[in-house]
Design a protein around this motif. Structure first.
Motif, mmCIF file in Angstrom:
data_model
loop_
_atom_site.group_PDB
_atom_site.id
_atom_site.type_symbol
_atom_site.label_atom_id
_atom_site.label_comp_id
_atom_site.label_asym_id
_atom_site.label_seq_id
_atom_site.Cartn_x
_atom_site.Cartn_y
_atom_site.Cartn_z
ATOM 1 N N ILE A 93 0.999 -1.079 0.220
ATOM 2 C CA ILE A 93 0.060 0.102 0.070
ATOM 3 C C ILE A 93 0.877 1.212 -0.212
ATOM 4 N N SER A 95 0.369 5.530 0.397
ATOM 5 C CA SER A 95 -0.505 6.475 0.467
ATOM 6 C C SER A 95 0.157 8.110 0.605
ATOM 7 N N ASN A 96 -0.428 8.723 -0.114
ATOM 8 C CA ASN A 96 0.031 10.238 -0.025
ATOM 9 C C ASN A 96 0.062 11.092 1.379
ATOM 10 N N GLY A 99 -3.246 11.121 2.732
ATOM 11 C CA GLY A 99 -3.896 10.010 3.241
ATOM 12 C C GLY A 99 -4.549 9.176 2.132
ATOM 13 N N SER A 100 -4.313 9.527 0.911
ATOM 14 C CA SER A 100 -5.238 8.838 -0.071
ATOM 15 C C SER A 100 -4.146 7.894 -0.774
ATOM 16 N N THR A 101 -4.762 6.811 -1.080
ATOM 17 C CA THR A 101 -4.040 5.475 -1.699
ATOM 18 C C THR A 101 -3.683 5.926 -3.129
ATOM 19 N N VAL A 111 6.003 9.603 0.712
ATOM 20 C CA VAL A 111 4.936 8.660 0.925
ATOM 21 C C VAL A 111 4.828 7.681 2.023
ATOM 22 N N GLN A 112 3.737 7.332 2.338
ATOM 23 C CA GLN A 112 3.613 6.223 3.493
ATOM 24 C C GLN A 112 3.518 4.875 2.838
#
Length: 232
Positions: A93, A95-96, A99-101, A111-112
């Protein structure tokens, strides 16, 4: 109070100098960086295998290891296999900041990421590899280097020990007193910040010995180690 300098731009030979402080100059600095990049056509290669640095990392009870990465070269895609310090895994996964994927992240994007087998340290470098075997080998090599550095630190300063090595240590009444410490935090950045602050303390009479410093929850083994060593 120190005098605050207003933002100024100086040109010395081919070097641009921006005066900044905590209140002013940041916008001018960013604008100058963008101008220089555009003027000299400085562009990262977005087609190569992604590489970058870990900004932060923590252990989530539901998601597992979560790392915030700064992509510095190439493009990071979902499904990529990567090594990250002594860790490795597959990007499950992304996510920016909102918090959007997302499915990919290019150069200069933070990014996370979820998918590593363990929690990396802040500052670790990550690299995407063509295969899982390559990523595993790179992580294993980094782990061995980390282990060698830890053993070297133990042999020179005695500041880091394990539960097994505690039983074999010779007590010398003429040496400095040692305080055994176990540091656990929710993120690796917090752990490093606490350790850095402790290292600034005077140690003429007492030497700090770090039994363990890592991100994650406190476990039973951590409590056992503290009890066996008389640490805190």
């Amino acid at each position: 109070m120190a005098k605050l300098f207003s933002a100024q731009l100086l040109v010395a030979c081919n070097t641009l100098v921006i005066f900044v402080c905590c209140y002013t100059g940041i916008d001018d600095l960013l604008q100058t960086v963008c101008w220089v990049a555009e003027e000299k056509q400085l562009m990262a290669n977005s087609s190569k295998l992604a590489a970058g640095t870990v900004i932060e990392a923590h252990l989530d009870k539901k998601k597992g290891p979560v790392a915030t990465l700064l992509v510095q070269a190439g493009t990071l895609h979902v499904g990529n296999v990567m090594s990250c310090g002594a860790c490795f895994g597959k990007v499950r996964i992304l996510s920016n900041a909102a918090g959007s994927t997302i499915t990919e992240a290019g150069p200069s994007i933070a990014v996370q990421m979820i998918g590593l087998n363990a929690v990396p340290q802040a500052g670790d470098e990550f690299q995407v590899h063509p295969s899982e075997s390559d990523a595993r080998a790179a992580a294993s090599e980094a782990s061995e280097e980390l282990r060698a550095a830890r053993i070297a630190e133990m042999s020179t300063t005695g500041s880091m020990v394990t539960l097994s090595s505690l039983a074999t240590m010779d007590e010398d009444v003429d040496t400095l007193q040692r305080m055994n410490l176990i540091i656990k935090g929710d993120t690796s950045g917090v752990v490093e910040a606490i350790k850095g602050a402790l290292q600034q303390l005077p140690q003429e009479s007492v030497v700090l010995r770090y039994l363990l410093n890592a991100a994650g929850d406190i476990t039973v083994s951590d409590v056992d180690l503290a009890a066996a060593s008389g640490g805190m």
